[in-house]
Every structure is written in structure tokens, then in C-alpha cells.
Design a protein around this motif. Structure first.
Motif, PDB file in Angstrom:
ATOM      1  N   ASN A 142      38.796  61.653 -53.259  1.00  0.00           N
ATOM      2  CA  ASN A 142      38.622  60.369 -52.571  1.00  0.00           C
ATOM      3  C   ASN A 142      37.568  59.495 -53.241  1.00  0.00           C
ATOM      4  O   ASN A 142      37.680  58.271 -53.228  1.00  0.00           O
ATOM      5  CB  ASN A 142      38.275  60.587 -51.095  1.00  0.00           C
ATOM      6  N   MET A 143      36.537  60.124 -53.827  1.00  0.00           N
ATOM      7  CA  MET A 143      35.512  59.357 -54.539  1.00  0.00           C
ATOM      8  C   MET A 143      36.076  58.697 -55.792  1.00  0.00           C
ATOM      9  O   MET A 143      35.730  57.568 -56.115  1.00  0.00           O
ATOM     10  CB  MET A 143      34.344  60.271 -54.963  1.00  0.00           C
ATOM     11  N   PHE A 144      36.940  59.403 -56.517  1.00  0.00           N
ATOM     12  CA  PHE A 144      37.345  58.976 -57.844  1.00  0.00           C
ATOM     13  C   PHE A 144      38.751  58.394 -57.945  1.00  0.00           C
ATOM     14  O   PHE A 144      39.132  57.907 -59.000  1.00  0.00           O
ATOM     15  CB  PHE A 144      37.196  60.129 -58.834  1.00  0.00           C
ATOM     16  N   PHE A 145      39.528  58.436 -56.865  1.00  0.00           N
ATOM     17  CA  PHE A 145      40.897  57.928 -56.910  1.00  0.00           C
ATOM     18  C   PHE A 145      41.220  57.038 -55.715  1.00  0.00           C
ATOM     19  O   PHE A 145      40.884  57.376 -54.584  1.00  0.00           O
ATOM     20  CB  PHE A 145      41.924  59.072 -56.938  1.00  0.00           C
ATOM     21  N   GLU A 146      41.874  55.924 -55.984  1.00  0.00           N
ATOM     22  CA  GLU A 146      42.494  55.102 -54.936  1.00  0.00           C
ATOM     23  C   GLU A 146      43.853  55.725 -54.631  1.00  0.00           C
ATOM     24  O   GLU A 146      44.510  56.243 -55.526  1.00  0.00           O
ATOM     25  CB  GLU A 146      42.739  53.672 -55.445  1.00  0.00           C
ATOM     26  N   GLY A 147      44.275  55.638 -53.382  1.00  0.00           N
ATOM     27  CA  GLY A 147      45.613  56.094 -53.026  1.00  0.00           C
ATOM     28  C   GLY A 147      45.693  57.516 -52.510  1.00  0.00           C
ATOM     29  O   GLY A 147      46.783  58.076 -52.392  1.00  0.00           O
ATOM     30  N   CYS A 148      44.548  58.120 -52.193  1.00  0.00           N
ATOM     31  CA  CYS A 148      44.573  59.476 -51.654  1.00  0.00           C
ATOM     32  C   CYS A 148      45.245  59.473 -50.283  1.00  0.00           C
ATOM     33  O   CYS A 148      45.167  58.498 -49.534  1.00  0.00           O
ATOM     34  CB  CYS A 148      43.156  60.031 -51.541  1.00  0.00           C
ATOM     35  N   LEU A 149      45.892  60.561 -49.983  1.00  0.00           N
ATOM     36  CA  LEU A 149      46.613  60.690 -48.721  1.00  0.00           C
ATOM     37  C   LEU A 149      45.672  61.112 -47.600  1.00  0.00           C
ATOM     38  O   LEU A 149      44.676  61.781 -47.828  1.00  0.00           O
ATOM     39  CB  LEU A 149      47.732  61.721 -48.878  1.00  0.00           C
ATOM     40  N   ASN A 150      46.020  60.748 -46.387  1.00  0.00           N
ATOM     41  CA  ASN A 150      45.248  61.126 -45.218  1.00  0.00           C
ATOM     42  C   ASN A 150      46.140  61.981 -44.321  1.00  0.00           C
ATOM     43  O   ASN A 150      47.224  61.555 -43.951  1.00  0.00           O
ATOM     44  CB  ASN A 150      44.788  59.866 -44.468  1.00  0.00           C
ATOM     45  N   PRO A 151      45.699  63.195 -43.971  1.00  0.00           N
ATOM     46  CA  PRO A 151      46.559  64.040 -43.148  1.00  0.00           C
ATOM     47  C   PRO A 151      46.858  63.395 -41.790  1.00  0.00           C
ATOM     48  O   PRO A 151      45.970  62.853 -41.151  1.00  0.00           O
ATOM     49  CB  PRO A 151      45.745  65.315 -42.938  1.00  0.00           C
ATOM     50  N   GLN A 152      48.094  63.463 -41.389  1.00  0.00           N
ATOM     51  CA  GLN A 152      48.521  63.011 -40.066  1.00  0.00           C
ATOM     52  C   GLN A 152      49.119  64.219 -39.365  1.00  0.00           C
ATOM     53  O   GLN A 152      50.088  64.793 -39.858  1.00  0.00           O
ATOM     54  CB  GLN A 152      49.555  61.884 -40.177  1.00  0.00           C
ATOM     55  N   CYS A 153      48.527  64.603 -38.241  1.00  0.00           N
ATOM     56  CA  CYS A 153      48.974  65.798 -37.507  1.00  0.00           C
ATOM     57  C   CYS A 153      48.977  67.022 -38.419  1.00  0.00           C
ATOM     58  O   CYS A 153      49.871  67.867 -38.345  1.00  0.00           O
ATOM     59  CB  CYS A 153      50.340  65.577 -36.890  1.00  0.00           C
ATOM     60  N   GLY A 154      47.992  67.104 -39.299  1.00  0.00           N
ATOM     61  CA  GLY A 154      47.856  68.262 -40.169  1.00  0.00           C
ATOM     62  C   GLY A 154      48.786  68.287 -41.358  1.00  0.00           C
ATOM     63  O   GLY A 154      48.887  69.300 -42.042  1.00  0.00           O
ATOM     64  N   MET A 155      49.479  67.189 -41.646  1.00  0.00           N
ATOM     65  CA  MET A 155      50.427  67.173 -42.764  1.00  0.00           C
ATOM     66  C   MET A 155      50.155  65.998 -43.689  1.00  0.00           C
ATOM     67  O   MET A 155      49.730  64.945 -43.242  1.00  0.00           O
ATOM     68  CB  MET A 155      51.849  67.047 -42.233  1.00  0.00           C
ATOM     69  N   LEU A 156      50.443  66.229 -44.965  1.00  0.00           N
ATOM     70  CA  LEU A 156      50.412  65.155 -45.947  1.00  0.00           C
ATOM     71  C   LEU A 156      51.842  64.708 -46.186  1.00  0.00           C
ATOM     72  O   LEU A 156      52.745  65.532 -46.293  1.00  0.00           O
ATOM     73  CB  LEU A 156      49.813  65.640 -47.265  1.00  0.00           C
ATOM     74  N   ARG A 157      52.046  63.433 -46.276  1.00  0.00           N
ATOM     75  CA  ARG A 157      53.382  62.891 -46.531  1.00  0.00           C
ATOM     76  C   ARG A 157      53.334  62.128 -47.849  1.00  0.00           C
ATOM     77  O   ARG A 157      52.902  60.984 -47.899  1.00  0.00           O
ATOM     78  CB  ARG A 157      53.810  61.987 -45.400  1.00  0.00           C
ATOM     79  N   PRO A 158      53.795  62.783 -48.936  1.00  0.00           N
ATOM     80  CA  PRO A 158      53.741  62.120 -50.240  1.00  0.00           C
ATOM     81  C   PRO A 158      54.715  60.954 -50.299  1.00  0.00           C
ATOM     82  O   PRO A 158      55.717  60.918 -49.600  1.00  0.00           O
ATOM     83  CB  PRO A 158      54.133  63.223 -51.219  1.00  0.00           C
ATOM     84  N   SER A 159      54.411  60.027 -51.160  1.00  0.00           N
ATOM     85  CA  SER A 159      55.275  58.873 -51.387  1.00  0.00           C
ATOM     86  C   SER A 159      56.604  59.323 -51.981  1.00  0.00           C
ATOM     87  O   SER A 159      56.678  60.318 -52.702  1.00  0.00           O
ATOM     88  CB  SER A 159      54.590  57.913 -52.359  1.00  0.00           C
ATOM     89  N   LEU A 173      33.211  56.575 -61.527  1.00  0.00           N
ATOM     90  CA  LEU A 173      32.999  57.597 -62.554  1.00  0.00           C
ATOM     91  C   LEU A 173      31.850  57.268 -63.493  1.00  0.00           C
ATOM     92  O   LEU A 173      31.272  58.164 -64.098  1.00  0.00           O
ATOM     93  CB  LEU A 173      34.281  57.765 -63.380  1.00  0.00           C
ATOM     94  N   GLU A 174      31.515  56.014 -63.616  1.00  0.00           N
ATOM     95  CA  GLU A 174      30.557  55.568 -64.621  1.00  0.00           C
ATOM     96  C   GLU A 174      29.223  56.295 -64.540  1.00  0.00           C
ATOM     97  O   GLU A 174      28.646  56.677 -65.566  1.00  0.00           O
ATOM     98  CB  GLU A 174      30.340  54.051 -64.513  1.00  0.00           C
ATOM     99  N   LYS A 175      28.708  56.503 -63.345  1.00  0.00           N
ATOM    100  CA  LYS A 175      27.385  57.133 -63.244  1.00  0.00           C
ATOM    101  C   LYS A 175      27.387  58.604 -63.659  1.00  0.00           C
ATOM    102  O   LYS A 175      26.346  59.215 -63.842  1.00  0.00           O
ATOM    103  CB  LYS A 175      26.798  56.976 -61.843  1.00  0.00           C
ATOM    104  N   TYR A 176      28.570  59.202 -63.842  1.00  0.00           N
ATOM    105  CA  TYR A 176      28.683  60.591 -64.266  1.00  0.00           C
ATOM    106  C   TYR A 176      28.966  60.718 -65.771  1.00  0.00           C
ATOM    107  O   TYR A 176      29.128  61.804 -66.274  1.00  0.00           O
ATOM    108  CB  TYR A 176      29.771  61.307 -63.472  1.00  0.00           C
ATOM    109  N   ARG A 177      29.017  59.567 -66.463  1.00  0.00           N
ATOM    110  CA  ARG A 177      29.293  59.581 -67.898  1.00  0.00           C
ATOM    111  C   ARG A 177      28.178  60.332 -68.627  1.00  0.00           C
ATOM    112  O   ARG A 177      27.012  60.101 -68.376  1.00  0.00           O
ATOM    113  CB  ARG A 177      29.401  58.164 -68.433  1.00  0.00           C
ATOM    114  N   VAL A 178      28.566  61.233 -69.528  1.00  0.00           N
ATOM    115  CA  VAL A 178      27.614  62.041 -70.270  1.00  0.00           C
ATOM    116  C   VAL A 178      27.388  61.462 -71.654  1.00  0.00           C
ATOM    117  O   VAL A 178      26.278  61.397 -72.137  1.00  0.00           O
ATOM    118  CB  VAL A 178      28.105  63.513 -70.384  1.00  0.00           C
ATOM    119  N   ALA A 179      28.439  61.049 -72.324  1.00  0.00           N
ATOM    120  CA  ALA A 179      28.268  60.550 -73.691  1.00  0.00           C
ATOM    121  C   ALA A 179      28.579  59.076 -73.758  1.00  0.00           C
ATOM    122  O   ALA A 179      29.269  58.500 -73.026  1.00  0.00           O
ATOM    123  CB  ALA A 179      29.200  61.301 -74.636  1.00  0.00           C
TER     124      ALA A 179
END
Length: 179
Positions: A142-159, A173-179
């Protein structure tokens, strides 16, 4: 666990056991009882021993907690013990071969790690049992991706559209860049 089961309607929760490699079984029994109290009788409790036991220890331990009605014991023995290992693998490039082999042996498959990345392949698998919902994995996705699913009644419903519908949040992600 209570938040997932009672707040998000996820009908099952998983916890790690065997962290002391059989030296503190009583602690794991107490933790499992406490977890059952938290999730309540309408949710299933799964446990993952991460290979902490020998085959005999695993049977003996699960006999001790039989009244808890644990519905899934994952990796009770070391993954080096392939003859007795619970089949639970997650690698996209091998998913089809592994699920076909498992189905031929009347085994179910559990999806582990990165639930938002895994849900489409898992949903297309006939012998699929459940997709694990680890707090850390879900939080990171959820931190690094837009479009994460939210469980409804304990289930994920993929597109039904092609792809996983996730977009990278490059700014996050930028603040975790190492090089």
C-alpha cells in the motif's frame, strides 16, 4: 488479528509458531489459545511453524492443541524434508507447474507474500485454498503501489482487466534509494 477478522471481515488469520525450535511449546500453545480468543469462533486460525519441528514433534504438538481446531498448519518440518513438507510455494514462474503437481496429489495451494501481486494467479488456480494477508506485506504494498485491493467480507476481488492494475508510487520509494 482482531482488526483483520472483525474490522476487515477476513475470516481467517495466521500466526507464526515454533520460533524456539520446540524448546517453548507451552508458550506457543498459550499464544494460539490467545489468538483463538481474539479472532473468535467464526474465524479460522492458521499456524506456520517455519520448519521448526521434526515430523513426530509436529504431530505431537498439533495433538496438544487439537481442541483449538487449527485448520491450516504450514511448513511443520524443514523444507529440506520434501516428503513431509506442506506444499506452500509462491513463485510466479513456477506457479502453473507447482499447482498442477499439487492438484495431481489432491493438495491445495496457499499463496504467500505480496497478496496484491499474487491475487490474479491465485484466483485462476482451481486447487487454490487461501491467499495470506501479512500485515507487513500489505502495508508495504500500500505504501509503494497505487491500486491495491481492499478486502470486502474477507475476500479480494481482482480486476477482470489485464495486468495487476498496480502503479508504482515513485515518490514514496525515493527516500529508500541507496545509490
Amino acid at each position: 488479528m482482531g482488526g483483520w477478522v472483525h474490522g476487515q471481515g477476513i475470516p481467517r488469520a495466521k500466526m507464526k509458531i515454533g520460533g524456539s525450535f520446540d524448546t517453548r511449546e507451552g508458550r506457543d500453545v498459550d499464544r494460539m489459545r490467545h489468538a483463538c480468543d481474539i479472532v473468535g469462533p467464526d474465524a479460522a486460525l492458521f499456524v506456520d511453524a517455519n520448519g521448526a519441528y521434526t515430523a513426530k514433534q509436529a504431530v505431537r504438538f498439533m495433538w496438544k492443541v487439537r481442541e483449538l481446531d487449527i485448520s491450516w498448519l504450514e511448513e511443520p518440518v524443514s523444507s529440506d524434508n520434501l516428503a513431509r513438507l506442506c506444499l506452500e510455494v509462491w513463485r510466479h514462474q513456477r506457479w502453473l507447474r507447482i499447482t498442477t503437481l499439487a492438484a495431481a496429489c489432491n493438495l491445495e495451494i496457499s499463496g504467500d507474500c505480496a497478496p496484491h501481486m499474487s491475487v490474479h494467479a491465485a484466483a485462476a488456480t482451481p486447487n487454490f485454498r487461501h491467499l495470506e494477508w501479512f500485515h507487513d506485506h500489505v502495508r508495504i504494498e500500500n505504501m509503494f503501489f497505487e491500486g491495491c485491493l481492499n478486502p470486502q467480507c474477507g475476500m479480494l476481488r481482482p480486476s477482470t482487466k489485464p495486468g495487476n492494475r498496480l502503479a508504482i508510487r515513485t515518490g514514496a520509494l525515493e527516500k529508500y534509494r541507496v545509490a
